[in-house]
Design a protein around this motif. Structure first.
Motif, PDB file in Angstrom:
ATOM      1  N   LEU A  97      79.999  13.601 -24.267  1.00 10.45           N
ATOM      2  CA  LEU A  97      81.066  14.383 -24.888  1.00 10.45           C
ATOM      3  C   LEU A  97      81.921  15.149 -23.873  1.00 10.45           C
ATOM      4  CD1 LEU A  97      79.253  15.779 -28.041  1.00 10.45           C
ATOM      5  CD2 LEU A  97      80.794  13.815 -27.871  1.00 10.45           C
ATOM      6  N   GLU A  98      81.525  15.092 -22.614  1.00  3.49           N
ATOM      7  CA  GLU A  98      82.244  15.825 -21.571  1.00  3.49           C
ATOM      8  C   GLU A  98      83.749  15.505 -21.494  1.00  3.49           C
ATOM      9  OE1 GLU A  98      81.311  16.056 -17.079  1.00  3.49           O
ATOM     10  OE2 GLU A  98      79.767  17.184 -18.154  1.00  3.49           O
ATOM     11  N   PRO A  99      84.188  14.286 -21.801  1.00  5.15           N
ATOM     12  CA  PRO A  99      85.634  14.017 -21.770  1.00  5.15           C
ATOM     13  C   PRO A  99      86.459  14.948 -22.661  1.00  5.15           C
ATOM     14  CG  PRO A  99      84.453  11.951 -21.789  1.00  5.15           C
ATOM     15  CD  PRO A  99      83.422  13.039 -21.994  1.00  5.15           C
ATOM     16  N   ILE A 100      85.817  15.625 -23.614  1.00  2.46           N
ATOM     17  CA  ILE A 100      86.523  16.616 -24.433  1.00  2.46           C
ATOM     18  C   ILE A 100      87.188  17.668 -23.547  1.00  2.46           C
ATOM     19  CG2 ILE A 100      86.152  18.507 -26.086  1.00  2.46           C
ATOM     20  CD1 ILE A 100      84.045  16.709 -27.435  1.00  2.46           C
ATOM     21  N   LEU A 101      86.602  17.917 -22.369  1.00  2.36           N
ATOM     22  CA  LEU A 101      87.157  18.917 -21.455  1.00  2.36           C
ATOM     23  C   LEU A 101      88.551  18.539 -20.955  1.00  2.36           C
ATOM     24  CD1 LEU A 101      83.939  19.775 -19.434  1.00  2.36           C
ATOM     25  CD2 LEU A 101      85.009  21.118 -21.252  1.00  2.36           C
ATOM     26  N   GLU A 102      88.933  17.276 -21.110  1.00  2.00           N
ATOM     27  CA  GLU A 102      90.281  16.849 -20.721  1.00  2.00           C
ATOM     28  C   GLU A 102      91.354  17.604 -21.515  1.00  2.00           C
ATOM     29  OE1 GLU A 102      90.429  12.594 -21.264  1.00  2.00           O
ATOM     30  OE2 GLU A 102      88.719  12.281 -19.916  1.00  2.00           O
ATOM     31  N   ILE A 103      90.988  18.123 -22.661  1.00  2.00           N
ATOM     32  CA  ILE A 103      91.921  18.887 -23.488  1.00  2.00           C
ATOM     33  C   ILE A 103      92.362  20.148 -22.758  1.00  2.00           C
ATOM     34  CG2 ILE A 103      92.106  20.223 -25.642  1.00  2.00           C
ATOM     35  CD1 ILE A 103      90.195  18.092 -26.877  1.00  2.00           C
ATOM     36  N   GLY A 104      91.502  20.691 -21.949  1.00  2.00           N
ATOM     37  CA  GLY A 104      91.817  21.900 -21.187  1.00  2.00           C
ATOM     38  C   GLY A 104      91.071  23.104 -21.727  1.00  2.00           C
ATOM     39  N   GLU A 105      90.567  23.909 -20.800  1.00  2.00           N
ATOM     40  CA  GLU A 105      89.750  25.065 -21.172  1.00  2.00           C
ATOM     41  C   GLU A 105      90.507  26.044 -22.065  1.00  2.00           C
ATOM     42  OE1 GLU A 105      87.196  28.668 -19.122  1.00  2.00           O
ATOM     43  OE2 GLU A 105      87.824  26.992 -17.875  1.00  2.00           O
ATOM     44  N   GLU A 106      91.758  26.311 -21.738  1.00  2.00           N
ATOM     45  CA  GLU A 106      92.536  27.289 -22.515  1.00  2.00           C
ATOM     46  C   GLU A 106      92.701  26.838 -23.964  1.00  2.00           C
ATOM     47  OE1 GLU A 106      97.033  28.977 -22.433  1.00  2.00           O
ATOM     48  OE2 GLU A 106      95.978  28.939 -20.500  1.00  2.00           O
ATOM     49  N   ARG A 107      93.041  25.565 -24.157  1.00  2.51           N
ATOM     50  CA  ARG A 107      93.231  25.052 -25.518  1.00  2.51           C
ATOM     51  C   ARG A 107      91.908  25.014 -26.276  1.00  2.51           C
ATOM     52  NH1 ARG A 107      96.237  19.687 -25.690  1.00  2.51           N
ATOM     53  NH2 ARG A 107      96.321  20.140 -27.914  1.00  2.51           N
ATOM     54  N   LEU A 108      90.824  24.670 -25.586  1.00  2.00           N
ATOM     55  CA  LEU A 108      89.511  24.649 -26.246  1.00  2.00           C
ATOM     56  C   LEU A 108      89.082  26.062 -26.650  1.00  2.00           C
ATOM     57  CD1 LEU A 108      87.696  21.976 -24.057  1.00  2.00           C
ATOM     58  CD2 LEU A 108      88.369  21.732 -26.466  1.00  2.00           C
ATOM     59  N   GLN A 109      89.324  27.037 -25.784  1.00  2.00           N
ATOM     60  CA  GLN A 109      89.004  28.432 -26.126  1.00  2.00           C
ATOM     61  C   GLN A 109      89.822  28.889 -27.332  1.00  2.00           C
ATOM     62  OE1 GLN A 109      86.634  30.384 -25.215  1.00  2.00           O
ATOM     63  NE2 GLN A 109      85.856  29.189 -23.513  1.00  2.00           N
ATOM     64  N   GLU A 110      91.085  28.513 -27.362  1.00  3.28           N
ATOM     65  CA  GLU A 110      91.945  28.861 -28.499  1.00  3.28           C
ATOM     66  C   GLU A 110      91.408  28.219 -29.786  1.00  3.28           C
ATOM     67  OE1 GLU A 110      96.606  28.408 -29.915  1.00  3.28           O
ATOM     68  OE2 GLU A 110      96.046  27.882 -27.863  1.00  3.28           O
ATOM     69  N   MET A 111      90.981  26.959 -29.682  1.00  7.66           N
ATOM     70  CA  MET A 111      90.414  26.274 -30.839  1.00  7.66           C
ATOM     71  C   MET A 111      89.170  26.998 -31.341  1.00  7.66           C
ATOM     72  SD  MET A 111      88.686  22.527 -31.173  1.00  7.66           S
ATOM     73  CE  MET A 111      87.296  23.154 -30.256  1.00  7.66           C
ATOM     74  N   LEU A 112      88.307  27.434 -30.417  1.00 11.30           N
ATOM     75  CA  LEU A 112      87.096  28.154 -30.813  1.00 11.30           C
ATOM     76  C   LEU A 112      87.439  29.471 -31.519  1.00 11.30           C
ATOM     77  CD1 LEU A 112      84.863  27.547 -27.674  1.00 11.30           C
ATOM     78  CD2 LEU A 112      84.560  26.573 -29.963  1.00 11.30           C
ATOM     79  N   GLU A 113      88.459  30.151 -31.035  1.00 12.34           N
ATOM     80  CA  GLU A 113      88.894  31.393 -31.687  1.00 12.34           C
ATOM     81  C   GLU A 113      89.414  31.114 -33.090  1.00 12.34           C
ATOM     82  OE1 GLU A 113      91.700  33.281 -29.039  1.00 12.34           O
ATOM     83  OE2 GLU A 113      90.233  33.316 -27.404  1.00 12.34           O
ATOM     84  N   ILE A 114      90.173  30.038 -33.240  1.00 12.69           N
ATOM     85  CA  ILE A 114      90.688  29.665 -34.565  1.00 12.69           C
ATOM     86  C   ILE A 114      89.527  29.303 -35.487  1.00 12.69           C
ATOM     87  CG2 ILE A 114      92.021  27.915 -35.816  1.00 12.69           C
ATOM     88  CD1 ILE A 114      93.935  27.908 -33.330  1.00 12.69           C
ATOM     89  N   HIS A 115      88.548  28.561 -34.987  1.00 11.38           N
ATOM     90  CA  HIS A 115      87.375  28.227 -35.796  1.00 11.38           C
ATOM     91  C   HIS A 115      86.689  29.502 -36.274  1.00 11.38           C
ATOM     92  CE1 HIS A 115      86.509  23.788 -34.570  1.00 11.38           C
ATOM     93  NE2 HIS A 115      87.773  24.002 -34.830  1.00 11.38           N
ATOM     94  N   GLN A 116      86.544  30.474 -35.385  1.00 10.89           N
ATOM     95  CA  GLN A 116      85.882  31.721 -35.771  1.00 10.89           C
ATOM     96  C   GLN A 116      86.694  32.454 -36.838  1.00 10.89           C
ATOM     97  OE1 GLN A 116      82.686  32.608 -34.881  1.00 10.89           O
ATOM     98  NE2 GLN A 116      83.095  33.917 -36.607  1.00 10.89           N
ATOM     99  N   GLU A 117      88.014  32.436 -36.725  1.00 12.36           N
ATOM    100  CA  GLU A 117      88.856  33.053 -37.753  1.00 12.36           C
ATOM    101  C   GLU A 117      88.648  32.362 -39.100  1.00 12.36           C
ATOM    102  OE1 GLU A 117      93.053  33.779 -36.827  1.00 12.36           O
ATOM    103  OE2 GLU A 117      92.520  33.678 -34.698  1.00 12.36           O
ATOM    104  N   ILE A 118      88.588  31.032 -39.090  1.00 12.11           N
ATOM    105  CA  ILE A 118      88.374  30.277 -40.333  1.00 12.11           C
ATOM    106  C   ILE A 118      87.018  30.630 -40.929  1.00 12.11           C
ATOM    107  CG2 ILE A 118      87.989  27.953 -41.275  1.00 12.11           C
ATOM    108  CD1 ILE A 118      90.172  26.980 -39.263  1.00 12.11           C
ATOM    109  N   ILE A 119      85.985  30.697 -40.101  1.00 11.01           N
ATOM    110  CA  ILE A 119      84.644  31.062 -40.575  1.00 11.01           C
ATOM    111  C   ILE A 119      84.665  32.445 -41.204  1.00 11.01           C
ATOM    112  CG2 ILE A 119      82.287  31.652 -39.823  1.00 11.01           C
ATOM    113  CD1 ILE A 119      82.669  29.347 -37.699  1.00 11.01           C
ATOM    114  N   THR A 120      85.322  33.392 -40.547  1.00  8.86           N
ATOM    115  CA  THR A 120      85.409  34.765 -41.059  1.00  8.86           C
ATOM    116  C   THR A 120      86.115  34.791 -42.417  1.00  8.86           C
ATOM    117  OG1 THR A 120      85.425  35.653 -38.819  1.00  8.86           O
ATOM    118  CG2 THR A 120      86.274  37.092 -40.557  1.00  8.86           C
ATOM    119  N   ILE A 121      87.211  34.057 -42.543  1.00  6.09           N
ATOM    120  CA  ILE A 121      87.947  34.000 -43.816  1.00  6.09           C
ATOM    121  C   ILE A 121      87.083  33.392 -44.910  1.00  6.09           C
ATOM    122  CG2 ILE A 121      89.875  32.839 -44.999  1.00  6.09           C
ATOM    123  CD1 ILE A 121      91.455  33.211 -42.309  1.00  6.09           C
ATOM    124  N   LEU A 122      86.410  32.290 -44.595  1.00  2.00           N
ATOM    125  CA  LEU A 122      85.571  31.632 -45.598  1.00  2.00           C
ATOM    126  C   LEU A 122      84.394  32.515 -46.013  1.00  2.00           C
ATOM    127  CD1 LEU A 122      85.632  27.968 -44.267  1.00  2.00           C
ATOM    128  CD2 LEU A 122      86.883  28.908 -46.230  1.00  2.00           C
TER     129      LEU A 122
END
Length: 146
Positions: free
Chosen positions: A114-139
């Motif tokens: 799964l390491e090729p996922i890192l090609e997306i870039g650390e900044e974008r992946l961190q942003e995605m994780l923050e968005i996921h956490q926001e969605i979890i909090t809302i749900l």
């Protein structure tokens, strides 16, 4: 439009989960273990001794289903049953060295694949994780209002 976007987000999560589960299943099968067995071992890596009921609860499965999984893992030498010191009638499940090795090698290869996922870039992946956490909090907030 808004409903369509929500559906696309949810279906996207489902597809990512499905694809990662497929990769894990492939790597587990190469090592002659099922993903469900691997997940049981993983729970016992997190907490060294669990009862059958505790393991079933963590896996979100019925006790009878987990009992069969445990039987096969004990037979394969990945788990052992021991008497619980505080309650002699209860059995605790513990990971054997063989089980820990099996989980470690399988997850190592899985995450390497799964390491090729890192090609997306650390900044974008961190942003995605923050968005996921926001969605979890809302749900969770929405679930609490029911």
């Amino acid at each position: 439009m808004e409903e369509k976007l929500v559906k696309e987000v949810i279906f996207s999560f489902r597809e990512v989960q499905r694809k990662t589960h497929h990769v894990l299943a492939e790597e587990a099968a190469k090592r002659e273990i099922t993903t469900t067995q691997l997940l049981a071992i993983r729970e016992l890596q997190r907490e060294s001794e669990l009862t059958l009921g505790e393991l079933a609860e963590r896996m979100k499965l019925g006790k009878s289903t987990v009992s069969g999984i445990v039987d096969r893992l004990v037979k394969a030498g990945f788990l052992e049953r021991t008497r619980n010191e505080s309650n002699r009638r209860a059995l605790s499940l513990a990971l054997t060295e063989k089980g820990a090795t099996k989980a470690a090698e399988t997850y190592h290869v899985f995450f390497n694949r799964l390491e090729p996922i890192l090609e997306i870039g650390e900044e974008r992946l961190q942003e995605m994780l923050e968005i996921h956490q926001e969605i979890i909090t809302i749900l969770e907030r929405e679930g609490a209002q029911d």
